[in-house]
Design a protein around this motif. Structure first.
Motif, short mmCIF file in Angstrom:
data_model
loop_
_atom_site.label_atom_id
_atom_site.label_comp_id
_atom_site.label_asym_id
_atom_site.label_seq_id
_atom_site.Cartn_x
_atom_site.Cartn_y
_atom_site.Cartn_z
N SER B 38 55.08 27.00 117.05
CA SER B 38 53.78 26.48 116.65
C SER B 38 52.89 27.64 116.19
N PRO B 39 51.81 27.33 115.45
CA PRO B 39 50.84 28.38 115.16
C PRO B 39 50.28 28.97 116.46
N GLY B 40 50.20 30.27 116.52
CA GLY B 40 49.53 30.89 117.67
C GLY B 40 50.35 31.00 118.94
N VAL B 117 56.98 30.22 109.10
CA VAL B 117 55.64 29.63 109.12
C VAL B 117 55.42 28.93 110.47
N GLY B 118 54.23 29.06 111.00
CA GLY B 118 53.93 28.44 112.30
C GLY B 118 53.94 26.92 112.19
N ASN B 119 55.01 26.31 112.71
CA ASN B 119 55.20 24.87 112.53
C ASN B 119 56.39 24.49 113.40
N LEU B 120 56.20 23.55 114.28
CA LEU B 120 57.27 23.19 115.22
C LEU B 120 58.14 22.05 114.68
#
Lengths: 217, 217
Positions: B38-40, B117-120
């Motif tokens: 995820s982002p962060g 890229v931040g993305n689950l």
């Protein structure tokens, strides 16, 4: 080039469905709020906090997830009706999915809260016909996210900075974050809150209610 | 049905590019690690921790983000070469983007770390030709994420549970999280770590090095 044409088709189909939703919302007197964030930023917790003591109010909720109906079950415990949409491998809710869920919920007026799939990228591109877009950013994600995921922040009407209760443990810089949000979206309303402690929730709720009431007539 | 055929084309094109990457990695003697979260959740922080004191080692990094080259700049400060890929509105890296970055980095052997890229959700569906998939879950995201985002956890070779230093402030339940990971992926290796304090990083690094060395010959 093929990919671009392909996606144009998908977006055009969604745009048409979103337009239908928008007309339907207007006919039903419904105000629709689309909640978006990264996984774990606190969409469901924020909804639980916003909907506390709201059983009987003309509210309903659509929750979107790849799998499980955990979020829906949590929301229902507030007494507010909710329907779960499972997207399987899908990374966002689209307008048709929302319409399907609303045909089950059958809201007559009031506010529909749509909890999108946890994803800070894809939901941005899919208009659901909503009236308000709320983006939730949690303090643990870092101050740089508005700059790194600008498309999500650009389209937000409201940004809620959540998990303020643990901001000091992650050295969260609120002013820097606000400045980064402002850099990509000078107009959105910014709130700070903690869904866990309830601090700041009242102001968010008032803002949503005020905006919804403004749609009447 | 159209959407399904369309996506099948996109996936088929990526699959072919991933196969080319895999052949190219084999010819160059490169071991590729795809980092997703995820982002962060701490992908860049984990990379900074893993690459500390590694300037001069045969490592390089590809960082993916919609916008900014912040992550790339952070990684470069470790002394390890890095190239940024900006995806614009794109929600994942694909095999062709990675190949483009590697043509600039020109690694001859060693380990290539690819920060997705931040993305689950979406990166899961795009094979990059990598040898190892590392999924990073941070303690602030909650114990339920493996069940709610099963596709990401299913394909992981390694799951790093990051931000253990603040786990007590968010009432993080480690055993429950591990059980949820095991429920969707019984085989992956699970590590606990804090990129911030450095605790647990050594074990992750040893595991990656051991796996990479196992590819030789």
């Amino acid at each position: 080039m093929k990919t671009i044409n392909i996606m144009a088709d998908v977006f055009a189909a969604n745009k048409a469905a979103a337009r239908e939703n928008r007309d339907w919302f207007a006919r039903q007197g419904v105000y629709a709020v689309n909640l978006m964030s990264s996984p774990g930023a606190g969409k469901t917790s924020l909804l639980e906090a916003l909907l506390k003591d709201c059983a009987g109010m003309p509210f309903c909720v659509v929750t979107g997830d790849l799998a499980t109906d955990n979020d829906c079950a949590r929301v229902r415990r507030t007494g507010v009706p909710a329907v779960q949409v499972n997207t399987g491998r899908g990374c966002h809710l689209d307008a048709a999915m929302v319409r399907g869920a609303l045909e089950q919920l059958k809201p007559a007026g009031g506010i529909v809260f749509i909890e999108n799939v946890g994803n800070l990228v894809c939901p941005t591109a899919f208009d659901l016909g909503e009236d308000m877009r709320v983006l939730i950013l949690s303090t643990t994600e870092g101050e740089d996210k508005p700059l790194k995921y600008p498309t999500s922040f650009e389209i937000a009407d409201v940004v809620v900075i959540n998990k303020m209760d643990i901001s000091r443990f992650v050295n969260f810089d609120l002013e820097k974050t606000k400045a980064n949000i402002r850099a990509v979206n000078p107009k959105c309303r910014i709130f700070t809150a903690s869904a866990k402690t309830g601090k700041g929730i009242y102001a968010v709720k008032q803002h949503i209610l005020k905006s919804a009431l403004g749609k009447i007539g």
